[in-house]
Write an enzyme that holds these catalytic residues in place. Structure first.
Site, short mmCIF file in Angstrom:
data_model
loop_
_atom_site.label_atom_id
_atom_site.label_comp_id
_atom_site.label_asym_id
_atom_site.label_seq_id
_atom_site.Cartn_x
_atom_site.Cartn_y
_atom_site.Cartn_z
CE1 TYR A 1 -1.51 -8.04 10.32
CE2 TYR A 1 -3.65 -9.02 9.81
CZ TYR A 1 -2.69 -8.05 9.58
OH TYR A 1 -2.91 -7.09 8.62
CB THR B 1 -6.65 -6.44 9.08
OG1 THR B 1 -6.98 -7.71 8.54
CG2 THR B 1 -6.48 -6.60 10.58
CB THR C 1 1.67 -7.72 6.81
OG1 THR C 1 2.95 -7.74 6.19
CG2 THR C 1 1.16 -6.30 6.88
CG ASP D 1 11.91 -0.12 14.93
OD1 ASP D 1 10.83 -0.69 14.65
OD2 ASP D 1 12.80 -0.64 15.65
CD1 TRP E 1 -8.08 -11.79 2.54
CD2 TRP E 1 -9.21 -12.54 0.77
NE1 TRP E 1 -8.72 -12.94 2.91
CE2 TRP E 1 -9.43 -13.42 1.85
CE3 TRP E 1 -9.84 -12.81 -0.44
CZ2 TRP E 1 -10.24 -14.56 1.74
CZ3 TRP E 1 -10.65 -13.93 -0.55
CH2 TRP E 1 -10.84 -14.80 0.52
CB VAL F 1 -0.96 -0.01 1.22
CG1 VAL F 1 -1.78 1.27 1.27
CG2 VAL F 1 -1.87 -1.23 1.16
N1 LIG Z 1 -1.59 -7.56 3.15
C1 LIG Z 1 -2.87 -7.82 3.42
O1 LIG Z 1 -3.45 -8.79 2.91
C2 LIG Z 1 -3.65 -6.92 4.33
C3 LIG Z 1 -4.98 -7.27 4.63
C4 LIG Z 1 -5.71 -6.44 5.48
C5 LIG Z 1 -5.14 -5.30 6.01
N2 LIG Z 1 -3.84 -5.00 5.71
C6 LIG Z 1 -3.26 -3.80 6.32
O2 LIG Z 1 -2.96 -2.88 5.30
C7 LIG Z 1 -1.80 -2.11 5.66
C8 LIG Z 1 -0.76 -2.18 4.57
O3 LIG Z 1 -0.41 -3.56 4.37
P1 LIG Z 1 0.57 -4.02 3.20
O4 LIG Z 1 0.03 -5.26 2.62
O5 LIG Z 1 0.91 -2.87 2.33
O6 LIG Z 1 1.85 -4.40 4.10
P2 LIG Z 1 3.32 -4.78 3.62
O7 LIG Z 1 3.41 -4.87 2.13
O8 LIG Z 1 3.74 -5.95 4.45
O9 LIG Z 1 4.17 -3.51 4.05
C9 LIG Z 1 4.37 -3.20 5.40
C10 LIG Z 1 5.45 -2.16 5.50
O10 LIG Z 1 5.73 -1.96 6.90
C11 LIG Z 1 7.13 -1.95 7.07
N3 LIG Z 1 7.52 -2.34 8.42
C12 LIG Z 1 7.52 -3.56 8.99
N4 LIG Z 1 8.00 -3.50 10.24
C13 LIG Z 1 8.29 -2.19 10.48
C14 LIG Z 1 8.83 -1.48 11.58
N5 LIG Z 1 9.19 -2.08 12.71
N6 LIG Z 1 8.98 -0.15 11.46
C15 LIG Z 1 8.67 0.50 10.32
N7 LIG Z 1 8.18 -0.12 9.24
C16 LIG Z 1 7.99 -1.45 9.31
C17 LIG Z 1 7.63 -2.96 6.05
O11 LIG Z 1 9.01 -2.75 5.86
P3 LIG Z 1 9.95 -3.99 5.47
O12 LIG Z 1 9.74 -4.22 4.03
O13 LIG Z 1 11.31 -3.50 5.80
O14 LIG Z 1 9.50 -5.15 6.32
C18 LIG Z 1 6.77 -2.60 4.85
O15 LIG Z 1 7.31 -1.54 4.12
C19 LIG Z 1 -1.35 -2.67 7.01
O16 LIG Z 1 -1.90 -1.92 8.04
C20 LIG Z 1 -1.96 -4.06 7.05
O17 LIG Z 1 -2.16 -4.52 8.37
C21 LIG Z 1 -3.09 -5.77 4.88
#
Ligand SMILES: NC(=O)c1ccc[n+]([C@@H]2O[C@H](COP(=O)([O-])OP(=O)(O)OC[C@H]3O[C@@H](n4cnc5c(N)ncnc54)[C@H](OP(=O)(O)O)[C@@H]3O)[C@@H](O)[C@H]2O)c1
Length: 293
Positions: free
Chosen positions: A124, A100, A61, A35, A149, A12
């Site tokens: 989670y 989520t 995630t 962080d 998703w 995202v």
């Molecule tokens: N993916 C799904 O299916 C899903 C579903 C429902 C809701 N969501 C929500 O949607 C939002 C975006 O999700 P997404 O899929 O874009 O997630 P993502 O692709 O996993 O990206 C998460 C980001 O957070 C960073 N991160 C992880 N640990 C960190 C820390 N300690 N400090 C700072 N940054 C950190 C990661 O960096 P690194 O690359 O270095 O780890 C990555 O850039 C989140 O709130 C998630 O909970 C996601």
């Protein structure tokens, strides 16, 4: 308007980084520049950047790994967002945060509305719910977008996994008892930008007026099996698939460390009404992903 985007390389976050450019002076960061597990790091960054709007697209995630790293998942998903909210309030800035469908237990048997009581069934989901509550407890100008998703072609996700499996295997078995709505990361970013743009340079006042939890996901619903079939049909390099058959399976056939809610579909009526957004069906997002990425 100065915007601080956190998580710029995530699914995202990457889309937000290109979508938000026209809306203000954008400072985009990711780990380790910030962080979310460290209060000191969060405070240091926000106090240095002094944004008017913070968008938190960071998260822990990995749903299965969270079962064995609950403290780290809680620090990033539960505690960090609360500190961000405190810092935003201190600066009189607004905060947009993502959550989520996994805050729900999936037993309702119908789409969840924002009024439904969360009841997470995995670590989670517990940590994401804690993050929502921490942001709400601070009570500043916030929006929480719950989504489901999420996919893109930029990082490993269900879409990239299905494409990979279809090139390596002849038979695929995908669960058909988990139902929700696939959401393209770009759809989320664009909807977020539309909401911000409605604030017309006064995001804090606007978001304070509209503050709350909103469900924001692709329209309609499907099972993971139906989603996989759609991915394989729309795959622009179908000739590379070695797959001969795709079969429905049950979640019980694939034990995972974390339990998943069965029907975690989100009702998206509220966000469409409050912000006059038109949410496209989930198949449309998938089509656009393959056409335009
Ligand atoms: N993916 C799904 O299916 C899903 C579903 C429902 C809701 N969501 C929500 O949607 C939002 C975006 O999700 P997404 O899929 O874009 O997630 P993502 O692709 O996993 O990206 C998460 C980001 O957070 C960073 N991160 C992880 N640990 C960190 C820390 N300690 N400090 C700072 N940054 C950190 C990661 O960096 P690194 O690359 O270095 O780890 C990555 O850039 C989140 O709130 C998630 O909970 C996601």
């Amino acid at each position: 308007m100065k915007i601080l985007l956190l998580g710029k390389t995530g699914q995202v976050g990457w889309e937000l980084n290109r979508t938000l450019l026209t809306l203000g002076d954008l400072v985009a960061l990711d780990y380790p520049e910030i962080d979310l597990a460290s209060a000191e790091s969060i405070r240091g960054v926000v106090r240095r950047v002094k944004p008017n709007l913070i968008i938190n697209a960071t998260a822990y995630t990995d749903v299965d790994k969270a079962e064995s790293e609950p403290d780290l998942a809680m620090a990033i998903n539960g505690t960090g967002p609360g500190i961000l909210a405190e810092e935003a309030k201190r600066l009189d800035a607004a905060l947009i945060h993502y959550s989520t469908d996994y805050v729900f237990d999936g037993t309702k048997g119908a789409p969840y509305t924002e009024e439904d009581e969360p009841n997470p069934i995995n670590v989670y989901g517990e940590t994401k719910l804690a993050g929502e509550r921490a942001v709400q407890d601070v009570g500043g100008a916030y929006l929480i977008f719950r989504t489901s998703w999420v996919y893109s072609l930029r990082r490993p996700c269900f879409v990239t996994k299905v494409l990979k499996w279809a090139r390596e295997q002849e038979t695929l078995r995908i669960v058909d008892d988990q139902i929700s709505s696939p959401t393209w990361a770009r759809t989320l970013a664009e909807a977020t930008a539309q909401v911000i743009a409605q604030g017309r340079g006064e995001p804090v006042a606007y978001l304070r007026e509209k503050r709350g939890v909103y469900h924001l996901a692709g329209g309609g619903s499907c099972s993971r099996y139906e989603w996989a079939k759609a991915i394989l049909e729309l795959d622009p390099s179908r000739q590379k698939q070695s797959l001969k058959e795709i079969l429905p399976a049950r979640s019980l056939d694939f034990p995972t460390p974390a339990k998943r809610p069965m029907i975690s579909l989100l009702n998206v009526d509220k966000i469409q009404k409050v912000f006059s957004l038109a949410i496209a069906g989930w198949e449309e997002g998938l089509r656009l992903l393959f056409d335009g990425s």
